[in-house]
Write a protein that holds these residues in place. Structure first.
Motif, PDB file in Angstrom:
ATOM      1  N   PRO A  55       0.822  -1.215   0.000  1.00 17.04           N
ATOM      2  CA  PRO A  55       0.000   0.000   0.000  1.00 17.04           C
ATOM      3  C   PRO A  55       0.849   1.256   0.000  1.00 17.04           C
ATOM      4  N   ASN A  56       0.270   2.334  -0.508  1.00 13.75           N
ATOM      5  CA  ASN A  56       0.937   3.634  -0.446  1.00 13.75           C
ATOM      6  C   ASN A  56       0.726   4.316   0.895  1.00 13.75           C
ATOM      7  N   ALA A  57      -0.424   4.080   1.500  1.00 13.20           N
ATOM      8  CA  ALA A  57      -0.739   4.689   2.791  1.00 13.20           C
ATOM      9  C   ALA A  57      -1.861   3.904   3.441  1.00 13.20           C
ATOM     10  N   GLY A  58      -2.033   4.100   4.744  1.00 11.27           N
ATOM     11  CA  GLY A  58      -3.101   3.445   5.473  1.00 11.27           C
ATOM     12  C   GLY A  58      -2.612   2.251   6.272  1.00 11.27           C
ATOM     13  N   GLN A  59      -3.507   1.680   7.032  1.00  9.15           N
ATOM     14  CA  GLN A  59      -3.197   0.526   7.877  1.00  9.15           C
ATOM     15  C   GLN A  59      -3.923  -0.706   7.361  1.00  9.15           C
ATOM     16  N   VAL A  60      -3.172  -1.802   7.208  1.00  8.64           N
ATOM     17  CA  VAL A  60      -3.746  -3.075   6.769  1.00  8.64           C
ATOM     18  C   VAL A  60      -3.285  -4.145   7.748  1.00  8.64           C
ATOM     19  N   ARG A  61      -4.250  -4.805   8.397  1.00  7.61           N
ATOM     20  CA  ARG A  61      -3.939  -5.868   9.340  1.00  7.61           C
ATOM     21  C   ARG A  61      -4.734  -7.128   8.988  1.00  7.61           C
ATOM     22  N   LEU A  62      -4.016  -8.241   8.939  1.00  7.16           N
ATOM     23  CA  LEU A  62      -4.604  -9.548   8.676  1.00  7.16           C
ATOM     24  C   LEU A  62      -4.251 -10.446   9.860  1.00  7.16           C
ATOM     25  N   PHE A  63      -5.252 -10.923  10.589  1.00 10.10           N
ATOM     26  CA  PHE A  63      -5.030 -11.652  11.841  1.00 10.10           C
ATOM     27  C   PHE A  63      -4.142 -10.852  12.796  1.00 10.10           C
ATOM     28  N   GLY A  64      -4.249  -9.545  12.746  1.00  6.06           N
ATOM     29  CA  GLY A  64      -3.457  -8.682  13.608  1.00  6.06           C
ATOM     30  C   GLY A  64      -2.049  -8.432  13.126  1.00  6.06           C
ATOM     31  N   GLY A  65      -1.638  -9.067  12.012  1.00  3.87           N
ATOM     32  CA  GLY A  65      -0.275  -8.919  11.513  1.00  3.87           C
ATOM     33  C   GLY A  65      -0.215  -8.116  10.234  1.00  3.87           C
ATOM     34  N   ASP A  66       0.996  -7.857   9.795  1.00  4.48           N
ATOM     35  CA  ASP A  66       1.254  -7.088   8.580  1.00  4.48           C
ATOM     36  C   ASP A  66       1.332  -8.052   7.400  1.00  4.48           C
ATOM     37  N   PRO A  67       0.387  -8.007   6.455  1.00  3.86           N
ATOM     38  CA  PRO A  67       0.395  -8.976   5.348  1.00  3.86           C
ATOM     39  C   PRO A  67       1.591  -8.819   4.416  1.00  3.86           C
ATOM     40  N   TRP A  68       2.183  -7.653   4.369  1.00  2.82           N
ATOM     41  CA  TRP A  68       3.349  -7.466   3.510  1.00  2.82           C
ATOM     42  C   TRP A  68       4.579  -8.149   4.124  1.00  2.82           C
ATOM     43  N   ALA A  69       4.757  -7.997   5.435  1.00  3.51           N
ATOM     44  CA  ALA A  69       5.939  -8.548   6.099  1.00  3.51           C
ATOM     45  C   ALA A  69       5.766 -10.008   6.493  1.00  3.51           C
ATOM     46  N   GLY A  70       4.536 -10.432   6.754  1.00  6.18           N
ATOM     47  CA  GLY A  70       4.330 -11.783   7.287  1.00  6.18           C
ATOM     48  C   GLY A  70       3.432 -12.650   6.450  1.00  6.18           C
ATOM     49  N   ALA A  71       3.500 -12.508   5.126  1.00  9.79           N
ATOM     50  CA  ALA A  71       2.554 -13.192   4.241  1.00  9.79           C
ATOM     51  C   ALA A  71       2.585 -14.707   4.410  1.00  9.79           C
ATOM     52  N   VAL A  72       3.783 -15.308   4.474  1.00  9.54           N
ATOM     53  CA  VAL A  72       3.878 -16.772   4.538  1.00  9.54           C
ATOM     54  C   VAL A  72       3.179 -17.309   5.784  1.00  9.54           C
TER      55      VAL A  72
END
Length: 308
Positions: A55-72
């Motif tokens: 993303p360019n801006a904003g907050q994105v949380r998947l199961f409380g985590g960062d989907p970009w850093a913790g995708a696996v």
């Protein structure tokens, strides 16, 4: 804690802004419809959520985590079905399903067999021989055969016939009964109505409506056009009738109006007393919904494959 929590999400492709301050949330056990016309930004949102786009801006949380850093790590807890499935051409459908399900642990063979029968899919054929609908079935069987916490379904019925759409609907209802969460992206209003608890409507990268189906019931008025020989002057004042027009020609009156779904029975009964010679009742298309409630034709900042 929400399984999906998106706040103020922005995403641009060059000068085209695909997402503009989008908010979206999915709670545990919730089936959330993500509704909007093609090009509104639904698939872009899901790709950001899956960590495929940054993303360019904003907050994105998947199961409380960062989907970009913790995708696996995060992907082990979800199942995903895209709207356009590409398979390994030399694998059979069954081999593709086995490979996809093993990514999340030991597959449930009994569940897989049951789903193959329900979706009427021959798993022995090579993927290169499959139609679009059969490729879609492979992805659906692989997703529903695993016990995930969250199911992300992006236009999942693309290419399916009405019978298979009904099977899909029942599968999602089963997930709902077992307390699983679902994000269902669609441009088909009726599909979302059948199975979703809550709906977020996206337009030009922004959420323009969000709430439960009863809260958004005003969006599902049907259009009635009837030709009658009696006096239809009282129709515009009936409960549940909106935006009525009357036109007289050759001794007959054509009355057209929107009506709340809850009032259709009563209104049709009143019309029946007016010597109806022709009548159509049409549920709203998504395009009509956007024209009616947002004032201009469906459009997005960038039409085409890059923004969906």
């Amino acid at each position: 804690m929400n399984l999906i929590d998106i706040r103020g999400l922005d995403k641009s492709f060059g000068s085209a802004k695909a997402l503009d301050g989008l908010d979206l949330a999915v709670a545990p056990g919730e089936v959330r419809g993500f509704l909007g016309p093609n090009g509104a930004g639904k698939s872009t949102t899901i790709r950001v959520l899956l960590g495929l786009l940054r993303p360019n801006a904003g907050q994105v949380r998947l199961f409380g985590g960062d989907p970009w850093a913790g995708a696996v790590r995060l992907h082990r807890r979800l199942a995903y079905v895209p709207g356009d499935v590409t398979l390994w051409p030399n694998l059979t459908g069954g081999e593709a399903i086995d490979y996809l399900t093993r990514l999340r642990g030991a597959p449930d063979k009994k569940r897989k067999t049951e789903l193959l029968e329900r979706f009427e899919l021959d798993p022995t054929k090579k993927a290169r021989t499959y139609s679009k609908g059969n490729r879609q079935k492979v992805a659906l069987v692989a997703a529903f055969a695993v016990d995930a916490e969250l199911y992300i379904l992006d236009e999942p019925t693309s290419g399916l016939d009405p019978l298979m759409e009904a099977v899909f609907t029942e599968c999602v209802r089963e997930l709902k009964r077992h307390g699983r969460s679902v994000l269902l992206s669609s441009h088909i209003l009726s599909e979302v109505e059948k199975i979703c608890d809550t709906v977020t409507i996206i337009r030009a990268g922004r959420a323009v409506e969000s709430g439960t189906l009863p809260e958004l019931r005003h969006l599902t008025r049907s259009r009635v056009v009837a030709t009658v020989r009696g006096d239809a002057s009282a129709v515009p004042a009936l409960a549940g009738v909106h935006d009525a027009t009357l036109n007289t020609s050759d001794g007959a009156v054509t009355v057209a109006f929107d009506v709340d779904d809850s009032a259709i029975g009563a209104v049709v009964s009143r019309l029946a007393a007016l010597e109806v010679t022709a009548m159509t009742v049409t549920p709203p298309s998504l395009e009509e919904l956007f024209l009616r409630h947002y004032g201009d034709p469906v459009a997005s900042p960038a039409e085409g494959a890059a923004v969906r």
